[in-house]
Design a protein around this motif. Structure first.
Motif, mmCIF file in Angstrom:
data_model
loop_
_atom_site.group_PDB
_atom_site.id
_atom_site.type_symbol
_atom_site.label_atom_id
_atom_site.label_comp_id
_atom_site.label_asym_id
_atom_site.label_seq_id
_atom_site.Cartn_x
_atom_site.Cartn_y
_atom_site.Cartn_z
ATOM 1 N N ALA A 28 -12.967 1.891 4.747
ATOM 2 C CA ALA A 28 -13.411 1.037 3.652
ATOM 3 C C ALA A 28 -13.914 1.825 2.447
ATOM 4 O O ALA A 28 -14.132 1.240 1.388
ATOM 5 C CB ALA A 28 -14.512 0.111 4.156
ATOM 6 N N VAL A 29 -14.107 3.115 2.578
ATOM 7 C CA VAL A 29 -14.682 3.923 1.496
ATOM 8 C C VAL A 29 -13.874 3.837 0.202
ATOM 9 O O VAL A 29 -14.459 3.661 -0.877
ATOM 10 C CB VAL A 29 -14.876 5.385 1.954
ATOM 11 N N PRO A 30 -12.555 3.935 0.202
ATOM 12 C CA PRO A 30 -11.834 3.821 -1.076
ATOM 13 C C PRO A 30 -12.041 2.477 -1.773
ATOM 14 O O PRO A 30 -12.164 2.405 -2.991
ATOM 15 C CB PRO A 30 -10.366 4.010 -0.695
ATOM 16 N N PHE A 31 -12.109 1.398 -1.000
ATOM 17 C CA PHE A 31 -12.315 0.076 -1.588
ATOM 18 C C PHE A 31 -13.723 -0.074 -2.165
ATOM 19 O O PHE A 31 -13.926 -0.667 -3.225
ATOM 20 C CB PHE A 31 -12.042 -1.012 -0.549
ATOM 21 N N VAL A 32 -14.710 0.485 -1.472
ATOM 22 C CA VAL A 32 -16.085 0.459 -1.973
ATOM 23 C C VAL A 32 -16.188 1.285 -3.251
ATOM 24 O O VAL A 32 -16.855 0.887 -4.218
ATOM 25 C CB VAL A 32 -17.065 0.970 -0.894
ATOM 26 N N THR A 33 -15.503 2.419 -3.294
ATOM 27 C CA THR A 33 -15.515 3.265 -4.481
ATOM 28 C C THR A 33 -14.920 2.538 -5.682
ATOM 29 O O THR A 33 -15.480 2.564 -6.775
ATOM 30 C CB THR A 33 -14.733 4.566 -4.210
ATOM 31 N N VAL A 34 -13.793 1.887 -5.476
ATOM 32 C CA VAL A 34 -13.167 1.129 -6.571
ATOM 33 C C VAL A 34 -14.086 -0.005 -7.016
ATOM 34 O O VAL A 34 -14.250 -0.265 -8.211
ATOM 35 C CB VAL A 34 -11.786 0.603 -6.145
ATOM 36 N N GLY A 35 -14.730 -0.678 -6.079
ATOM 37 C CA GLY A 35 -15.655 -1.761 -6.428
ATOM 38 C C GLY A 35 -16.841 -1.260 -7.243
ATOM 39 O O GLY A 35 -17.238 -1.877 -8.230
ATOM 40 N N LEU A 36 -17.415 -0.142 -6.841
ATOM 41 C CA LEU A 36 -18.538 0.434 -7.596
ATOM 42 C C LEU A 36 -18.103 0.895 -8.980
ATOM 43 O O LEU A 36 -18.842 0.738 -9.950
ATOM 44 C CB LEU A 36 -19.155 1.590 -6.812
ATOM 45 N N LEU A 37 -16.907 1.443 -9.084
ATOM 46 C CA LEU A 37 -16.398 1.862 -10.385
ATOM 47 C C LEU A 37 -16.203 0.662 -11.309
ATOM 48 O O LEU A 37 -16.586 0.699 -12.482
ATOM 49 C CB LEU A 37 -15.086 2.620 -10.212
ATOM 50 N N LEU A 38 -15.645 -0.426 -10.793
ATOM 51 C CA LEU A 38 -15.481 -1.631 -11.610
ATOM 52 C C LEU A 38 -16.822 -2.222 -12.015
ATOM 53 O O LEU A 38 -16.990 -2.693 -13.148
ATOM 54 C CB LEU A 38 -14.653 -2.661 -10.849
ATOM 55 N N LEU A 39 -17.792 -2.196 -11.115
ATOM 56 C CA LEU A 39 -19.124 -2.699 -11.435
ATOM 57 C C LEU A 39 -19.772 -1.857 -12.534
ATOM 58 O O LEU A 39 -20.369 -2.393 -13.463
ATOM 59 C CB LEU A 39 -19.999 -2.700 -10.179
ATOM 60 N N MET A 40 -19.621 -0.545 -12.449
ATOM 61 C CA MET A 40 -20.177 0.338 -13.464
ATOM 62 C C MET A 40 -19.515 0.092 -14.821
ATOM 63 O O MET A 40 -20.182 0.011 -15.850
ATOM 64 C CB MET A 40 -19.994 1.796 -13.061
ATOM 65 N N LEU A 41 -18.198 -0.072 -14.836
ATOM 66 C CA LEU A 41 -17.502 -0.342 -16.093
ATOM 67 C C LEU A 41 -17.912 -1.686 -16.673
ATOM 68 O O LEU A 41 -17.988 -1.843 -17.889
ATOM 69 C CB LEU A 41 -15.992 -0.288 -15.878
#
Length: 157
Positions: A28-41
């Motif tokens: 799940a780490v890649p999906f969590v990373t993408v989610g955090l990146l979208l939240l930051m943006l």
């Protein structure tokens, strides 16, 4: 066992190391990373957005009353005439057809809004006669209150 006498090793790639309970978390780490990146943006996008604008030199006043309004008209002196910006449109104060269009736009905005208050943000170089003309037109269109914006006098505080 194969015909050559040995059994091939089952290669699991990166999954052959580590505890068994950690493998689904690592998936799940890649999906969590993408989610955090979208939240930051999402959070940063509001602060990085810039827009073109006009610098107003509001008159200094000792006014402290304030009221929120959704109808705002910006009045700016241009090279030869006074320009009114309202509802993403530009109107010339001296032009009769332009002022008729401004009146129609103001009436249309008033019909769509519950708030019947207009805020006039005018540059300090605008004459009082032009402001009175705009206030009179606004009252004729159905505006109940007209406010003129000003800035605080920092020296008096």
């Amino acid at each position: 066992m194969s015909e050559w006498g040995w059994t091939p090793e089952r290669n699991l790639g990166i999954w052959r190391h580590g505890a068994g309970w950690l493998k689904p978390v690592m998936a799940a780490v890649p999906f969590v990373t993408v989610g955090l990146l979208l939240l930051m943006l999402y959070f940063v996008s509001g602060t990085m957005a810039s827009s073109c604008g006009v610098l107003f030199d509001l008159p200094v006043g000792a006014f402290t009353d304030a009221e929120k309004t959704s109808l705002v008209a910006y009045v700016m002196p241009m090279s030869r005439e006074t320009t009114v910006f309202f509802d993403d449109s530009r109107y010339q104060l001296g032009d009769a057809s332009s002022m008729r269009n401004f009146r129609e736009s103001l009436v249309d905005s008033l019909s769509r809004s519950d708030d019947k208050t207009l805020l006039l943000m005018s540059d300090r170089r605008i004459s009082a006669g032009n402001l009175m003309e705009l206030m009179t037109m606004a009252r004729e269109c159905g505006v109940t209150k007209v406010f003129v914006a000003g800035r605080r006098n920092e020296e008096s505080e």
